[in-house]
Design a protein around this motif. Structure first.
Motif, PDB file in Angstrom:
ATOM      1  N   ALA A 231      -6.802 -12.473   1.313  1.00 21.86           N
ATOM      2  CA  ALA A 231      -7.203 -13.241   2.485  1.00 21.86           C
ATOM      3  C   ALA A 231      -6.113 -14.224   2.897  1.00 21.86           C
ATOM      4  N   LYS A 232      -5.471 -14.861   1.918  1.00 20.37           N
ATOM      5  CA  LYS A 232      -4.376 -15.785   2.224  1.00 20.37           C
ATOM      6  C   LYS A 232      -3.193 -15.040   2.836  1.00 20.37           C
TER       7      LYS A 232
ATOM      8  N   THR B  75       0.654 -17.515  -1.484  1.00 21.80           N
ATOM      9  CA  THR B  75      -0.293 -16.998  -2.478  1.00 21.80           C
ATOM     10  C   THR B  75       0.122 -17.290  -3.910  1.00 21.80           C
TER      11      THR B  75
ATOM     12  N   GLY C 228      -9.170 -10.875  -4.065  1.00 22.12           N
ATOM     13  CA  GLY C 228      -9.668 -10.985  -2.696  1.00 22.12           C
ATOM     14  C   GLY C 228      -9.181 -12.249  -2.012  1.00 22.12           C
ATOM     15  N   ALA C 229      -9.159 -13.349  -2.759  1.00 15.84           N
ATOM     16  CA  ALA C 229      -8.682 -14.610  -2.198  1.00 15.84           C
ATOM     17  C   ALA C 229      -7.197 -14.525  -1.849  1.00 15.84           C
TER      18      ALA C 229
ATOM     19  N   ALA D  46      -3.274 -12.315   4.539  1.00 16.98           N
ATOM     20  CA  ALA D  46      -3.630 -11.908   5.901  1.00 16.98           C
ATOM     21  C   ALA D  46      -3.462 -13.061   6.893  1.00 16.98           C
ATOM     22  N   ARG D  47      -3.642 -14.297   6.426  1.00 15.33           N
ATOM     23  CA  ARG D  47      -3.493 -15.464   7.300  1.00 15.33           C
ATOM     24  C   ARG D  47      -2.096 -16.062   7.231  1.00 15.33           C
TER      25      ARG D  47
END
Length: 201
Positions: free
Chosen positions: A135-136, A143, A131-132, A138-139
């Motif tokens: 999220a990275k 990663t 999940g982390a 997506a921004r």
């Protein structure tokens, strides 16, 4: 004879709390086996050495059952194999007490539940990490793994080994694994060669 096994997942983590618990349980220092490896598999040097040394009537102490492993099937298989060999297992810090020198349904249930909880926690940990990463992404953030060492630290590590330092000790001092150290040293050599080529051209 009381033996002990202590494990943390990475070289950066500290075994002191587990080892202190074994000393408090009167386990001799020379009978404490340690690993700084993930519990996702059972291929670990310290655990292998412990299992080779243990004899019928010995008792292996761990702080919590998940120190043996975080794969439920392999942990249960290991406990079964120890029982078949006449070797006992005791946990010192679990909420559910495990001591196979006092067998019974309660002990079996505690082992099964603790092994299941350990595997569930590993699954949740992997899900949180995924999940982390998502999220990275997506921004638009990187990663991959962060760089372990910078050029100066690589050069210092290379010089220490050139001066006779043991690679395992250098890796431990830097808080990285031996394989990571070797990768970083390779980067240092490649960077040195590239710089020499640039100066020569």
């Amino acid at each position: 004879m009381d033996l002990a096994y202590c494990r943390v997942s990475t070289t950066a983590q500290d075994l002191a709390r587990q080892i202190d618990a074994m000393h408090a349980a009167a386990v001799a220092e020379e009978h404490i086996y340690v690993d700084k490896r993930t519990g996702a598999n059972m291929d670990r040097e310290g655990l292998t050495a412990l299992l080779a040394f243990a004899r019928p009537g010995d008792r292996i102490n761990v702080l919590t059952l998940d120190r043996l492993g975080r794969n439920m099937r392999e942990t249960l298989n290991l406990v079964h194999d120890l029982t078949e060999r006449g070797i006992f297992l005791r946990t010192l810090g679990d909420k559910l007490t495990v001591d196979t020198s006092d067998p019974g349904p309660g002990t079996d249930m505690a082992i099964a539940l603790l092994a299941m909880f350990a595997q569930m926690e590993r699954i949740y940990m992997l899900e949180r990490a995924a999940g982390a990463r998502a999220a990275k992404q997506a921004r638009g953030l990187p990663t991959g793994r962060p760089v372990k060492l910078n050029a100066t630290t690589r050069a210092g590590a290379a010089q220490r080994i050139k001066d006779g330092a043991i690679p395992e000790q250098v890796a431990a001092d830097l808080g990285i694994s031996r394989s990571t150290l070797y990768r970083e040293l390779r980067k240092h050599r490649e960077g040195t060669i590239a710089n020499q080529c640039e100066k020569g051209s």
